[in-house]
Design a protein around this motif. Structure first.
Motif, PDB file in Angstrom:
ATOM      1  N   THR A   1      -1.321   9.442   9.269  1.00 39.34           N
ATOM      2  CA  THR A   1      -0.186   9.268   9.397  1.00 39.34           C
ATOM      3  C   THR A   1       0.797  10.143   9.906  1.00 39.34           C
ATOM      4  N   GLY A   2       1.992  10.090   9.677  1.00 38.96           N
ATOM      5  CA  GLY A   2       3.132  10.366  10.323  1.00 38.96           C
ATOM      6  C   GLY A   2       4.197  10.487   9.841  1.00 38.96           C
ATOM      7  N   LEU A   3       5.312  10.782  11.062  1.00 36.53           N
ATOM      8  CA  LEU A   3       6.921  10.690  10.477  1.00 36.53           C
ATOM      9  C   LEU A   3       7.094  10.022  11.545  1.00 36.53           C
ATOM     10  N   LEU A   4       8.133   8.966  11.313  1.00 39.37           N
ATOM     11  CA  LEU A   4       8.757   8.112  11.735  1.00 39.37           C
ATOM     12  C   LEU A   4      10.353   8.170  11.692  1.00 39.37           C
ATOM     13  N   TYR A   5      11.108   8.625  13.085  1.00 38.19           N
ATOM     14  CA  TYR A   5      12.593   8.599  12.682  1.00 38.19           C
ATOM     15  C   TYR A   5      13.458   7.819  14.075  1.00 38.19           C
ATOM     16  N   ASN A   6      14.786   7.754  13.688  1.00 39.54           N
ATOM     17  CA  ASN A   6      15.173   6.573  14.004  1.00 39.54           C
ATOM     18  C   ASN A   6      16.409   7.555  14.986  1.00 39.54           C
TER      19      ASN A   6
ATOM     20  N   VAL B   1       2.363  11.738  15.333  1.00 43.12           N
ATOM     21  CA  VAL B   1       1.550  12.905  14.324  1.00 43.12           C
ATOM     22  C   VAL B   1       2.303  14.062  14.394  1.00 43.12           C
ATOM     23  N   PRO B   2       2.676  14.891  13.510  1.00 45.58           N
ATOM     24  CA  PRO B   2       2.825  16.432  13.399  1.00 45.58           C
ATOM     25  C   PRO B   2       1.667  17.059  13.783  1.00 45.58           C
TER      26      PRO B   2
ATOM     27  N   SER C   1      -2.418  15.408  10.600  1.00 45.66           N
ATOM     28  CA  SER C   1      -2.384  14.669   9.751  1.00 45.66           C
ATOM     29  C   SER C   1      -3.051  13.913   9.121  1.00 45.66           C
ATOM     30  N   SER C   2      -3.412  12.966   8.280  1.00 47.51           N
ATOM     31  CA  SER C   2      -4.530  12.551   8.325  1.00 47.51           C
ATOM     32  C   SER C   2      -4.929  11.113   8.907  1.00 47.51           C
TER      33      SER C   2
ATOM     34  N   LYS D   1      -6.296  16.519  15.764  1.00 50.71           N
ATOM     35  CA  LYS D   1      -5.507  17.455  15.112  1.00 50.71           C
ATOM     36  C   LYS D   1      -5.550  17.334  13.565  1.00 50.71           C
ATOM     37  N   CYS D   2      -7.032  15.711  12.984  1.00 49.42           N
ATOM     38  CA  CYS D   2      -6.170  15.283  12.412  1.00 49.42           C
ATOM     39  C   CYS D   2      -7.525  14.880  10.739  1.00 49.42           C
ATOM     40  N   GLU D   3      -7.185  14.421   9.722  1.00 53.98           N
ATOM     41  CA  GLU D   3      -7.910  14.926   9.545  1.00 53.98           C
ATOM     42  C   GLU D   3      -8.001  13.642   7.858  1.00 53.98           C
ATOM     43  N   GLY D   4      -9.543  12.918   7.942  1.00 55.01           N
ATOM     44  CA  GLY D   4      -9.644  12.222   7.031  1.00 55.01           C
ATOM     45  C   GLY D   4      -9.385  13.094   5.169  1.00 55.01           C
TER      46      GLY D   4
END
Length: 384
Positions: free
Chosen positions: A170-175, A284-285, A289-290, A360-363
């Motif tokens: 899960t992350g950020l999607l940007y233009n 992914v920040p 993130s997850s 860096k991610c976590e379930g």
């Protein structure tokens, strides 16, 4: 625990706009065993979300497989192939959060479904609630071809009640054409509220949103500490006026047109968008993130479990799974399916992130009684 992931190139693959991958602005076509595939997001057999009928005779039920799933995990071509092979019709209904699915099942509205697609933490919860059938592995082909991480997952040891079908982040999607900075962490949303004002969305998902804010504060995605949860809530209260909405799906046209500049998104949706338009970037920040796994399960109330096993086996055929993955852009846990993917997908870091990102991610995991606090604060936030 060290994770074992597919070997891949760490270089970012080029984002090529291909008419065969256009999912948001026009219909596209692909081929699965000679059958045309159509866009799941635009609807499957004109079935509306959560509309499966519980009525009908026992015989009618035995000739139908009702599936309850996330958007873009299947399509008409796969359903048609299943019907061609088995003679069983497929009806697919869509949900937009694990909690919506669970509430419907607990209320008795899901008795028609023989296959459900819960995420990892929800599998744990449904096992605790005694809602899932224990799987007969003798009826499932291909479990021994899973990548090691998914052969004995912590959320369901030995895949006793579920089989993995996809995973992602899960992350950020940007233009990039709409922003004069490159978002790299959750904190950028707060630091750039003026530029992002009413042009950003967060997922309509309590655990993902609260988890992201908790992680940005240096806490676990799965915190059960009331003080930490309250701190994350107050942080969200600060951001709420700048949000366009809480929205998990349906943001694609707005992001592509520039009405939105940034969205919180699941990788399975974000990747398709980056392939749609090279100005869209997924990240992914940095603070984490997850890392999620979505599964297939057979509920104890399933009216047609044998059809459910047949559906699982069809999906686990490497050629079938690889074609669906190539079409819908989710990461597969099935080694032979991964091996059959086009090289550009194998090398896509958004789809198959390198270890330094995954570390860096976590379930997401169940939080016990703390879920009551999460839900209460979420209700206050979303209704304010």
């Amino acid at each position: 625990m060290k994770h074992h992931y597919p070997q891949r190139s760490l270089g970012r693959s080029p984002r090529v706009i291909s008419t065969s991958r256009r999912r948001f602005l026009q219909a596209s076509a692909a081929v699965l065993s000679g059958l045309a595939l159509s866009n799941c997001r635009r609807g499957i057999s004109n079935v509306q979300s959560g509309s499966a009928s519980n009525g009908g005779s026992a015989n009618a039920q035995s000739e139908t497989l009702h599936i309850y799933t996330w958007a873009d995990y299947t399509d008409e071509g796969l359903a048609q192939l299943f019907t061609e092979r088995t003679g069983i019709e497929v009806v697919i209904d869509i949900y937009d959060s694990n909690e919506v699915m669970l509430a419907k099942m607990q209320a008795g509205g899901g008795d028609a479904y023989s296959i459900i697609y819960p995420s990892d933490y929800m599998v744990e919860e449904m096992i605790r609630l005694d809602m899932l059938s224990e799987l007969d592995h003798a009826k499932i082909q291909g479990l021994d071809t899973l990548f090691p991480q998914w052969q004995n997952p912590t959320y369901d040891p030995g895949n006793a009640h579920s089989i993995p079908m996809s995973w992602g982040t899960t992350g950020l999607l940007y233009n990039t054409s709409q922003l004069d900075f490159e978002p790299s962490d959750w904190s950028d949303l707060w630091d750039n509220q003026e530029q992002l004002f009413r042009r950003m969305t967060l997922l309509d998902d309590v655990r993902e949103v609260m988890g992201a804010v908790l992680r940005s504060l240096g806490y676990s995605y799965n915190s059960t500490n009331p003080a930490e949860i309250e701190e994350a809530y107050q942080r969200l209260v600060e951001l709420k006026p700048a949000l366009a909405s809480f929205q998990s799906f349906g943001w694609e046209d707005q992001l592509l047109s520039g009405d939105l500049a940034l969205v919180m998104a699941y990788s399975v949706d974000a990747i398709a968008a980056t392939l749609e338009d090279p100005s869209l970037v997924y990240v992914v920040p940095n603070s984490g993130s997850s890392l999620w796994t979505d599964t297939m399960v057979i509920p104890k109330s399933a009216p047609n479990p044998e059809a459910a096993y047949a559906w699982m086996n069809l999906f686990y055929e490497p050629e079938v799974s690889a074609e669906v993955v190539s079409r819908l852009f989710f990461a597969t846990p099935i080694q032979p399916a991964f091996d059959l993917l086009p090289d550009d997908l194998k090398a896509n870091d958004d789809l198959f992130p390198p270890e330094e990102i995954l570390a860096k991610c976590e379930g997401i995991a169940p939080v016990g009684e703390a879920i009551e606090l999460y839900d209460r604060l979420w209700t206050e936030l979303s209704s304010a």
